[in-house]
Structures are given as C-alpha cells and as structure tokens.
Design a protein around this motif. Structure first.
Motif, short mmCIF file in Angstrom:
data_model
loop_
_atom_site.label_atom_id
_atom_site.label_comp_id
_atom_site.label_asym_id
_atom_site.label_seq_id
_atom_site.Cartn_x
_atom_site.Cartn_y
_atom_site.Cartn_z
N ARG A 80 -18.29 -38.99 63.33
CA ARG A 80 -16.95 -39.36 62.87
C ARG A 80 -15.88 -38.57 63.62
O ARG A 80 -14.87 -39.12 64.06
N GLU A 81 -16.13 -37.26 63.78
CA GLU A 81 -15.18 -36.42 64.51
C GLU A 81 -15.05 -36.85 65.97
O GLU A 81 -14.00 -36.69 66.58
N LEU A 89 -21.12 -44.39 60.50
CA LEU A 89 -21.39 -45.23 59.34
C LEU A 89 -22.89 -45.38 59.10
O LEU A 89 -23.35 -45.30 57.95
N THR A 90 -23.65 -45.55 60.16
CA THR A 90 -25.10 -45.70 60.04
C THR A 90 -25.72 -44.48 59.36
O THR A 90 -26.55 -44.61 58.45
N PHE A 91 -25.31 -43.30 59.78
CA PHE A 91 -25.91 -42.08 59.23
C PHE A 91 -25.39 -41.78 57.82
O PHE A 91 -26.13 -41.26 56.99
N PHE A 92 -24.12 -42.09 57.54
CA PHE A 92 -23.63 -41.94 56.16
C PHE A 92 -24.43 -42.84 55.22
O PHE A 92 -24.83 -42.43 54.12
N GLN A 93 -24.62 -44.09 55.63
CA GLN A 93 -25.34 -45.04 54.78
C GLN A 93 -26.78 -44.61 54.56
O GLN A 93 -27.33 -44.76 53.46
N LYS A 94 -27.41 -44.06 55.61
CA LYS A 94 -28.79 -43.60 55.43
C LYS A 94 -28.84 -42.40 54.50
O LYS A 94 -29.76 -42.29 53.67
N ASN A 108 -16.76 -38.30 52.11
CA ASN A 108 -16.65 -38.33 53.57
C ASN A 108 -16.79 -39.74 54.13
O ASN A 108 -16.15 -40.08 55.13
N LEU A 109 -17.61 -40.56 53.49
CA LEU A 109 -17.70 -41.96 53.88
C LEU A 109 -16.38 -42.66 53.60
O LEU A 109 -15.91 -43.50 54.39
N TYR A 114 -11.37 -45.06 55.69
CA TYR A 114 -9.92 -44.93 55.86
C TYR A 114 -9.55 -44.95 57.34
O TYR A 114 -8.63 -45.66 57.76
N LEU A 115 -10.29 -44.19 58.14
CA LEU A 115 -10.02 -44.13 59.58
C LEU A 115 -10.28 -45.48 60.25
O LEU A 115 -9.64 -45.81 61.26
N MET A 116 -11.20 -46.24 59.69
CA MET A 116 -11.53 -47.56 60.23
C MET A 116 -10.55 -48.64 59.75
O MET A 116 -10.66 -49.80 60.14
N GLY A 117 -9.61 -48.24 58.89
CA GLY A 117 -8.64 -49.20 58.36
C GLY A 117 -9.17 -50.04 57.22
O GLY A 117 -8.52 -51.00 56.80
N LYS A 118 -10.32 -49.67 56.67
CA LYS A 118 -10.91 -50.40 55.54
C LYS A 118 -10.55 -49.66 54.25
O LYS A 118 -11.38 -48.99 53.64
N TRP A 119 -9.30 -49.81 53.85
CA TRP A 119 -8.77 -48.98 52.77
C TRP A 119 -9.37 -49.30 51.41
O TRP A 119 -9.52 -48.40 50.58
#
Length: 205
Positions: A80-81, A89-94, A108-109, A114-119
């Motif tokens: 993400r950084e 996203l893949t690793f957060f979901q896992k 953190n997800l 938020y950064l992806m614009g998916k508010w």
C-alpha cells in the motif's frame, strides 16, 4: 533402594520426554524460528522506511509461513505504501480470510479502499473495525470515517464520527482539527474556534 528406584523412574521419564523431540519436529522448530526472525527483520526495515528491503525480507518469510495473518498484513501495508494497491488488496484479503476478526487489518483495508477512491467500501471496513471491542484504537477508525463523510460533503455525519473518536481518545489533537474544519464548513464558527483551540492544547500531549 527406594531412592535408587525413584532416580531410575525420573531418568526414564525424562528419557521419554526427550525422545518426543524428533528430527522432524526440531527441523520445523528451526524453520518457524527463521520465519519469525525474517518477519522481525522485515518489520524493522519497515519502521526505518526501507520499504523494498522490508518487502523482500517479508516475502522470504512468506515462503516459509504463508498462512500467517500478521505476515500477510505487513506485506499488504508495504504494498500500500508503495502504491501497489492491487497486490496490497490481495494480501489484506488473505489476512482476513486467515483471521476474520482482525480489526487492525479492517481499518488498514479501509484506508486502502479510501486511497483507491472506493469510499463506500472504506466506510464499511472502518465501521467494522470501530465496532469490534477487540480493537484497541477505535478512535482511528472513527476519525477515518469522519474524514470520508467530510469529503462527501456530509459534515454533520463527519462531526458525529469525530466526536465518537474523541470519546475514545479525548486528547486526539488531529481529530480536534478535523472537527474544527467540519464545523467551519457548516458556518458554526464558535464551535470551530473551540475545536481548533483544543487541537492546539493537546498538540503537545
């Protein structure tokens, strides 16, 4: 004779315990220790801002222990950084698949979304984190929700969430500043002044 018998029995018991440590279990123990050492090193690199070194080290640990929720979480944070959001996203979901109740990952997800614009998704995951009584820092999630509501022009909702954050952490200076901005957007100038004053008061706490 009784003493001799007791000593022999004790020795026999110890022999049985030591025999439980097979070459296979010792090898697994060494592998687990290596994975943990790599994870610790990768985390240290992260703290120093050496993201590439941290990523390479954590991925080496991941080869050994891919089913660690904590390890998947840390790799997701680095991606993400780095702005590599799809991999993050893949690793957060896992991480959440391995440990569904993990509010730090949910918060953190939410930041990633938020950064992806998916508010809307960001609000969903911030909300899950904030409502989980295992989460030790719910003020972060409430503050994050406040920021999104403010960005969407929902200033009253933003204020509600900032106040919830402050109810959990009354000296949260940044949140007072955010609260002041939302009050100012609603032309509630005195409330904004009060919030800004609190932000200054707690800025050194």
């Amino acid at each position: 004779m009784k003493k001799i018998l007791l000593i022999l029995l004790t020795f026999f018991t110890l022999s049985i315990c030591f025999s439980c440590s097979t070459p296979e279990t010792r090898a697994k123990s060494n592998t687990d220790k290596r994975a943990q050492a790599l994870e610790n090193l990768g985390n240290a690199y992260m703290q120093e801002g050496k993201l590439q070194d941290g990523l390479e080290t954590l991925l080496e640990a991941y080869k050994i222990n891919p089913d660690s929720a904590n390890l998947n979480h840390k790799i997701a944070l680095i991606y993400r950084e780095m702005g590599r959001y799809d991999l993050s996203l893949t690793f957060f979901q896992k991480a959440l698949a391995l440990q569904p109740r993990f509010p730090e990952v949910q918060n953190n997800l939410g930041t990633l979304y938020y950064l992806m614009g998916k508010w809307d998704l960001a609000l969903e995951y911030f909300g899950k984190a904030a409502m989980d009584d295992l989460y030790k820092t719910p003020h972060f999630a409430y503050n994050n929700m406040g920021l999104i509501h403010h960005g969407m022009g929902r200033f009253q909702e933003a204020i509600i969430n900032f106040k919830k954050a402050l109810s959990h952490f009354p000296t949260f200076s940044v949140c007072y500043k955010n609260l002041g901005i939302s009050y100012e957007a609603m032309a509630k100038n005195q409330e904004a002044i009060n919030a800004y004053q609190d932000a200054i008061k707690f800025s050194t706490v």
